[in-house]
Design an enzyme around this catalytic site. Structure first.
Site, PDB file in Angstrom:
ATOM      1  N   ASP A  12      38.546  39.410  30.286  1.00  0.00           N
ATOM      2  CA  ASP A  12      39.655  39.526  29.331  1.00  0.00           C
ATOM      3  C   ASP A  12      39.588  38.473  28.224  1.00  0.00           C
ATOM      4  O   ASP A  12      40.424  38.472  27.321  1.00  0.00           O
ATOM      5  CB  ASP A  12      40.990  39.401  30.067  1.00  0.00           C
ATOM      6  CG  ASP A  12      41.269  40.617  30.941  1.00  0.00           C
ATOM      7  OD1 ASP A  12      40.721  41.704  30.659  1.00  0.00           O
ATOM      8  OD2 ASP A  12      42.031  40.476  31.913  1.00  0.00           O
ATOM      9  N   ARG A  20      37.820  46.809  22.428  1.00  0.00           N
ATOM     10  CA  ARG A  20      37.866  45.404  21.969  1.00  0.00           C
ATOM     11  C   ARG A  20      36.614  45.012  21.193  1.00  0.00           C
ATOM     12  O   ARG A  20      36.663  44.069  20.402  1.00  0.00           O
ATOM     13  CB  ARG A  20      38.099  44.467  23.159  1.00  0.00           C
ATOM     14  CG  ARG A  20      39.521  44.578  23.676  1.00  0.00           C
ATOM     15  CD  ARG A  20      39.815  43.664  24.847  1.00  0.00           C
ATOM     16  NE  ARG A  20      41.255  43.696  25.119  1.00  0.00           N
ATOM     17  CZ  ARG A  20      41.814  43.280  26.243  1.00  0.00           C
ATOM     18  NH1 ARG A  20      41.069  42.795  27.222  1.00  0.00           N
ATOM     19  NH2 ARG A  20      43.121  43.342  26.398  1.00  0.00           N
ATOM     20  N   LYS A  72      39.313  48.824  27.430  1.00  0.00           N
ATOM     21  CA  LYS A  72      40.482  47.991  27.746  1.00  0.00           C
ATOM     22  C   LYS A  72      41.690  48.541  26.976  1.00  0.00           C
ATOM     23  O   LYS A  72      41.688  49.691  26.562  1.00  0.00           O
ATOM     24  CB  LYS A  72      40.180  46.529  27.410  1.00  0.00           C
ATOM     25  CG  LYS A  72      39.070  45.926  28.259  1.00  0.00           C
ATOM     26  CD  LYS A  72      39.497  45.786  29.708  1.00  0.00           C
ATOM     27  CE  LYS A  72      38.397  45.206  30.569  1.00  0.00           C
ATOM     28  NZ  LYS A  72      38.749  45.235  31.995  1.00  0.00           N
ATOM     29  N   ARG A  91      45.813  41.073  23.643  1.00  0.00           N
ATOM     30  CA  ARG A  91      44.799  40.021  23.504  1.00  0.00           C
ATOM     31  C   ARG A  91      44.127  40.056  22.120  1.00  0.00           C
ATOM     32  O   ARG A  91      43.655  39.032  21.635  1.00  0.00           O
ATOM     33  CB  ARG A  91      43.776  40.118  24.623  1.00  0.00           C
ATOM     34  CG  ARG A  91      44.408  39.973  26.007  1.00  0.00           C
ATOM     35  CD  ARG A  91      43.424  39.606  27.081  1.00  0.00           C
ATOM     36  NE  ARG A  91      43.914  39.998  28.396  1.00  0.00           N
ATOM     37  CZ  ARG A  91      44.840  39.344  29.105  1.00  0.00           C
ATOM     38  NH1 ARG A  91      45.387  38.252  28.617  1.00  0.00           N
ATOM     39  NH2 ARG A  91      45.230  39.791  30.286  1.00  0.00           N
ATOM     40  N   GLY A 113      47.369  48.992  32.590  1.00  0.00           N
ATOM     41  CA  GLY A 113      46.313  49.614  33.377  1.00  0.00           C
ATOM     42  C   GLY A 113      46.326  49.139  34.820  1.00  0.00           C
ATOM     43  O   GLY A 113      46.071  49.910  35.754  1.00  0.00           O
TER      44      GLY A 113
HETATM   45  C1  S3P Z   1      42.608  43.273  36.376  1.00  0.00           C
HETATM   46  C2  S3P Z   1      41.295  43.633  36.318  1.00  0.00           C
HETATM   47  C3  S3P Z   1      40.537  43.735  35.063  1.00  0.00           C
HETATM   48  C4  S3P Z   1      41.248  43.044  33.910  1.00  0.00           C
HETATM   49  C5  S3P Z   1      42.709  43.362  33.872  1.00  0.00           C
HETATM   50  C6  S3P Z   1      43.381  42.925  35.172  1.00  0.00           C
HETATM   51  C7  S3P Z   1      43.269  43.202  37.687  1.00  0.00           C
HETATM   52  O1  S3P Z   1      40.380  45.106  34.728  1.00  0.00           O
HETATM   53  O2  S3P Z   1      40.652  43.414  32.677  1.00  0.00           O
HETATM   54  O3  S3P Z   1      43.329  42.696  32.793  1.00  0.00           O
HETATM   55  O4  S3P Z   1      44.385  42.626  37.778  1.00  0.00           O
HETATM   56  O5  S3P Z   1      42.703  43.702  38.666  1.00  0.00           O
HETATM   57  P1  S3P Z   1      39.140  46.010  35.242  1.00  0.00           P
HETATM   58  O6  S3P Z   1      39.313  46.253  36.678  1.00  0.00           O
HETATM   59  O7  S3P Z   1      39.263  47.263  34.421  1.00  0.00           O
HETATM   60  O8  S3P Z   1      37.923  45.206  34.899  1.00  0.00           O
END
Ligand code: S3P
Length: 445
Positions: free
Chosen positions: A326, A357, A353, A402, A100
């Site tokens: 996370d 989760r 996520k 995770r 993501g």
């Molecule tokens: C991340 C932001 C978080 C986190 C992801 C990494 C990042 O996501 O859960 O593992 O590197 O900016 P969200 O922006 O969806 O909260």
């Protein structure tokens, strides 16, 4: 990318965990190191890069858009950037795998370049909402065509010059914040993101480190106002990536839970926007000492000395959630062994996520005998007071690294084996997980 053949593993009650270990580089910082180096003019180096599948997907995408990225035999990565505004049209769809962060941040980069890119991903990523970045990037002028529901596959046709915006984040998301700031890099004028709830600040720190003109102010409501001046010239950097606190979380909780354990995890990032789990576990009675605190590559780092401790249930303040977003799956495992009740709320984001989760942890924990109640925005868990969980059941990881690692740790403190149906997703963020845990004394078969 992730192999399609599932790789099940069984995790077994283990004796004390002991030793000194290092976890791999921080995933968030690793992604940003490659992206920003690829946009600098000249040669950057990165030491300690996380060589997990998610980060390798970012590397492949930046190469496809013109950067030269090479790993030396000594493990140091060298990047020759193309300069802000210099990204080239990729010749094929960008395969984001499970990641993501790669998807949302790269969508931001493409949005203000005169190029078009198609983003694809695995089944998990293809189910995740992208509307949260499509909306602001659309306001900046990008033309984005997505699959139904704002899902992947999708195509971003960048707008150059893009329009600078002032955007108030509707949810606490560092990915959305970063997508807008990265789009702002190649946008004339000032792009502004208003962040009512602070999230990880690696983008702000690193953009500043690369020489971007970025300011952070706090407004009268306490929101962070982040402004970036576009058409920036980034200067190449030599980056050292600290260990990932989100990966350290697994041996840390394992050491707290397995009787007799005494473990040092070296070189872990303790940026306050990431360190919520340490605070919560200490408040539960966890014996975690930060030693040798120092600054590495502009980020605070420490060695964590963790000893087995009886834990007490806790009400987790929802305000701390963004700094450990996370880490809730592994916190739920700690709560399942604690004395008394743990209540978590305000965790709606966990449902979007790599998996849902909240649902997966509730199902898996119930399957291995924990007492858990699922609410819309969190879990309520009544712990065993340190007694092993019954275990003896299979659990599904559903392409979520995770979840897989959390149930692996649960297996180490269960009377009968916990079988995780598929450990392959662990390669996205922590390829050495099994060997590191085995080196500490964990029983895995
Ligand atoms: C991340 C932001 C978080 C986190 C992801 C990494 C990042 O996501 O859960 O593992 O590197 O900016 P969200 O922006 O969806 O909260």
């Amino acid at each position: 990318m992730i192999s399609t053949t599932p790789s099940p593993a069984a995790f077994t009650a283990s004796g004390p965990l002991t030793g000194r270990v290092r976890v791999p580089g921080d995933k968030s910082i690793s992604h940003r190191s490659l992206m920003l180096s690829a946009l600098a003019v000249g040669r950057s180096t990165v030491r300690g890069l996380l060589e997990g599948e998610d980060v390798l997907a970012t590397a492949a995408a930046m190469r496809a858009m013109g950067a030269t990225i090479v790993r030396g035999d000594d493990g140091v990565w060298t990047i020759h950037g193309v300069g802000v505004g210099g990204l080239l049209q990729p010749q094929a769809a960008l395969d984001m795998g499970n990641s993501g962060t790669s998807t949302r941040l790269l969508m931001g980069l493409v949005a203000s370049h005169p190029i078009t890119a198609t983003f694809t991903g695995d089944a998990s990523l293809s189910g995740r909402p992208m509307g949260r970045v499509i909306d602001p990037l659309g306001l900046m002028g990008a033309d984005i065509t997505s699959s139904p529901g704002g899902r992947l596959p999708l195509m971003v046709r960048g707008m150059c010059p893009a329009v600078p915006i002032e955007y108030r984040l509707p949810m606490a998301s560092a990915q959305v914040k970063s997508a807008v700031l990265l789009a702002g890099l190649n946008t004339p004028g000032i792009t502004r993101v208003i962040e009512p709830i602070a999230t990880r600040d690696h983008s702000e720190r690193m953009l500043t480190g690369f020489g971007a003109d970025l300011t952070v102010e706090i407004d009268s409501d306490g929101a962070r106002v982040i402004s970036i001046r576009g058409e920036a010239e980034l200067k190449p950097q030599d980056i050292v990536v600290p260990g990932d606190p989100s990966s350290a979380a697994f041996p840390m909780v394992a050491a707290l839970l397995v009787p007799g354990s005494d473990v040092v995890i070296e070189n872990v990032g303790i940026n306050p926007t990431r360190a919520g789990l340490i605070e919560v576990l200490q408040a539960m009675g966890g014996d975690i000492t930060l030693i040798n605190e120092r600054v590495v590559g502009g980020e605070p780092v420490a060695d964590l000395h963790v000893r087995h401790s009886p834990l007490n249930g806790i009400e987790v303040d929802p305000a701390i959630a963004p700094s450990m977003i996370d880490e809730f799956p592994i916190l739920f495992v700690a709560a399942a062994l604690a004395n008394g009740r743990t209540v978590t709320r305000g965790l709606e984001e966990l449902r979007v996520k790599e998996s849902d989760r909240i649902a997966l942890m509730a199902q898996g924990l119930a399957a291995i005998g924990a007492r858990v109640i699922e609410a819309e925005d969190g879990l309520i868990i009544d712990g065993t007071g340190g007694e092993p969980l019954p275990g003896g059941a299979p659990v599904a990881a559903k392409l979520d690294h995770r979840i897989a690692m959390s149930f692996a740790v649960a297996g180490l403190v269960s009377a009968a084996n916990v079988m995780v149906d598929d450990m392959t997703p662990v390669a996205t963020s922590f390829p050495q997980f099994a060997s590191l845990m085995t080196s500490l004394g964990a029983q895995i078969s």
